[in-house]
Design a protein around this motif. Structure first.
Motif, PDB file in Angstrom:
ATOM      1  N   MET A 299      -5.431  65.799  64.222  1.00 57.49           N
ATOM      2  CA  MET A 299      -5.504  64.474  63.629  1.00 57.49           C
ATOM      3  C   MET A 299      -4.097  63.895  63.491  1.00 57.49           C
ATOM      4  O   MET A 299      -3.115  64.628  63.459  1.00 57.49           O
ATOM      5  N   LYS A 300      -4.026  62.585  63.389  1.00 58.85           N
ATOM      6  CA  LYS A 300      -2.739  61.893  63.288  1.00 58.85           C
ATOM      7  C   LYS A 300      -2.208  61.989  61.863  1.00 58.85           C
ATOM      8  O   LYS A 300      -2.854  61.525  60.920  1.00 58.85           O
ATOM      9  N   ALA A 301      -1.024  62.597  61.688  1.00 56.40           N
ATOM     10  CA  ALA A 301      -0.386  62.648  60.375  1.00 56.40           C
ATOM     11  C   ALA A 301       0.179  61.276  60.042  1.00 56.40           C
ATOM     12  O   ALA A 301       0.802  60.621  60.877  1.00 56.40           O
ATOM     13  N   LEU A 302      -0.055  60.817  58.814  1.00 56.98           N
ATOM     14  CA  LEU A 302       0.336  59.472  58.412  1.00 56.98           C
ATOM     15  C   LEU A 302       1.606  59.498  57.576  1.00 56.98           C
ATOM     16  O   LEU A 302       1.703  60.249  56.604  1.00 56.98           O
ATOM     17  N   SER A 303       2.584  58.679  57.971  1.00 50.40           N
ATOM     18  CA  SER A 303       3.815  58.582  57.184  1.00 50.40           C
ATOM     19  C   SER A 303       3.516  57.934  55.838  1.00 50.40           C
ATOM     20  O   SER A 303       2.570  57.157  55.692  1.00 50.40           O
ATOM     21  N   SER A 304       4.339  58.254  54.849  1.00 53.53           N
ATOM     22  CA  SER A 304       4.031  57.907  53.460  1.00 53.53           C
ATOM     23  C   SER A 304       4.477  56.497  53.105  1.00 53.53           C
ATOM     24  O   SER A 304       5.488  56.283  52.439  1.00 53.53           O
ATOM     25  N   GLU A 305       3.678  55.526  53.552  1.00 53.91           N
ATOM     26  CA  GLU A 305       3.969  54.131  53.223  1.00 53.91           C
ATOM     27  C   GLU A 305       2.672  53.339  53.157  1.00 53.91           C
ATOM     28  O   GLU A 305       1.896  53.306  54.118  1.00 53.91           O
TER      29      GLU A 305
END
Length: 461
Positions: A299-305
């Motif tokens: 799965m695509k890891a999401l940056s924290s924003e």
């Protein structure tokens, strides 16, 4: 020789150190989220009127499964927060969503743009608004609805507070899965389905999934969706329908995790065939299997924003609101108007006789979020699948589109369906007139504005 020998060793140490540092930075980027999750049982404690079907003529009689409200609070690296709330209800209406969101803002500092409330659209849940039934139900039944609605309001506010208390370091991932049990009900005859060798669309088989993993690597929350009516069942027993069974199954497969279902643009999609508990369980397990497959693959890891936007557009009607004379005509014995619409006409007439004015437009809610790199578009009302398909042409197939969010007031037809006519085309909050004919253009234009404001890029037209 001594110097030549030592150089590759030193170089290797530098490269290993750099790789290790890069890995640590990647982990740091991905785990700077905080997430908190909570759930509360919202199954009515007394037999009361159910929502979703006009044919019902008595209160509920029992329980097949419990109903739940669930909340997922997200906090990014900059401290910005958002909350996603899922409900096993037919709708979240303005009369509840407005005070709930007002109280959440007052108590927890979260504005409209930071709050998403979505209803699964189960047709085996309780009625939450008494006003439409004032001429058809006894006072004791109306009182039950009002008591439930007031308790639900308190429960939802407390639920957000509980999720906030549970905030902890987390990693977020997203991906779309696929499931194919939805059938376009406008283009396929349910009674002849067994004779058909080909189903007609449009459809949207996507299963959006958000995985939330804690610092120990354990899944703590699974937010997922599907665009299909929760209408397998039409009994007098409480249940979350197929979406409820999907959540139950996922929580069995991932002990300790909370599964939250979000209804998509499924207003013209039905689970077919239907009408048995076994089918509701089958579709629930099918959907859970689709989610499970996504969770087990990359799965695509999401940056924290978090980037969040919200607006309410003044959505108008095609014709003027009805007069007293028009409403009386619809209510007459010779009128062919359906009984439940005659009841609606009586409610509207009572407002006019009290000197009140009928609405001439409606504040329609829209939301565009970016969870890191994952765009999420939410729309109020019962949204037809054509909206999801159109938005995916503009913003790509991997966006998430949820209907039934923040306020469910009526069907939201596409321009094509508006022109075709029929059930989903004509159901505005004022039943005597459809929405304005350019409704789709008005909504898509505002989504584009919010998307640009939020930084969601177009990939198509």
């Amino acid at each position: 020789m001594k110097n030549l020998f030592s150089f590759p060793i030193i170089l290797s140490i530098i490269l290993v150190s750099a790789a290790s540092s890069a890995a640590e930075n990647l982990i740091q980027i991905n785990t700077t989220w905080k997430a908190g999750v909570a759930k509360i049982k919202i199954t009515p404690e007394e037999h009361m009127w159910m929502a979703g079907y006009a044919f019902r003529n008595k209160p509920s009689e029992g329980k097949l499964t419990d109903l739940w409200a669930k909340a997922l609070v997200l906090e990014d690296a900059g401290g910005k927060r958002a909350v996603m709330i899922s409900l096993d209800l037919v709708a979240i209406r303005k009369v509840i969503s407005e005070p709930v969101r007002d109280r959440i803002e007052k108590q927890f500092g979260l504005t409209r743009s930071q709050i998403l409330i979505n209803a699964s659209h189960t047709h085996t849940g309780p009625e939450t608004q008494s006003a439409p039934h004032i001429f058809t139900l006894e006072k004791k039944e109306l009182d039950k609805i009002d008591r439930y609605a007031k308790k639900l309001e308190d429960q939802l506010v407390n639920l957000v507070g509980e999720a906030l208390k549970n905030l902890q370091s987390a990693t977020l991932y997203s991906e779309n899965g696929i499931s194919r049990f939805q059938v376009n009900r406008r283009n396929n005859n349910e009674n002849n389905l067994a004779l058909q060798t080909e189903l007609k669309g449009p459809n949207d088989f996507a299963v959006p999934v958000i995985k939330v993993v804690n610092a120990k690597g354990k899944i703590m929350a699974i937010a997922f969706g599907y665009a299909c009516h929760n209408t397998v069942l039409g009994t007098y027993e409480w249940s979350g329908d197929y979406a409820g069974f999907a959540q139950i199954e996922l929580e069995k497969r991932y002990p300790g995790a909370i599964a939250l279902f979000f209804q998509g643009a499924g207003a013209d999609q039905n689970p077919l065939p239907r009408r048995t508990v076994a089918l509701a369980v089958q579709y629930g397990e099918t959907l859970a299997a689709s989610v499970d497959r996504v969770l087990k693959e990359e799965m695509k890891a999401l940056s924290s924003e978090l980037t969040l936007s919200y607006s309410e557009i003044d959505l108008k009607f095609e014709r003027a609101s009805p007069t007293k004379e028009e409403l009386k005509g619809l209510m007459s014995d010779t009128s062919k108007t359906a009984d439940y619409l005659k009841a609606s006409a009586k409610v509207l007439l009572s407002k006019l006789e009290k000197g009140e004015k009928l609405m001439t437009s409606y504040p329609y809610p829209l939301q565009v979020w970016k969870l890191g790199e994952q765009p999420l578009i939410t729309m109020g009302g019962e949204v037809l699948v054509g909206y999801a398909n159109e938005l995916k042409k503009i913003y790509g197939q991997n966006i998430f589109v949820f209907g039934y969010s923040n306020d469910v007031m009526a069907y939201i037809p596409t321009s094509t369906v508006w022109k075709e006519g029929g059930y989903e085309a004509s159901r505005s909050p004022i039943f005597t007139t459809p929405w304005v004919s350019d409704i789709e253009d008005v909504i898509i234009m505002e989504v584009r504005r919010l998307a640009e404001q939020t930084g969601v890029k177009t990939t198509g037209k």
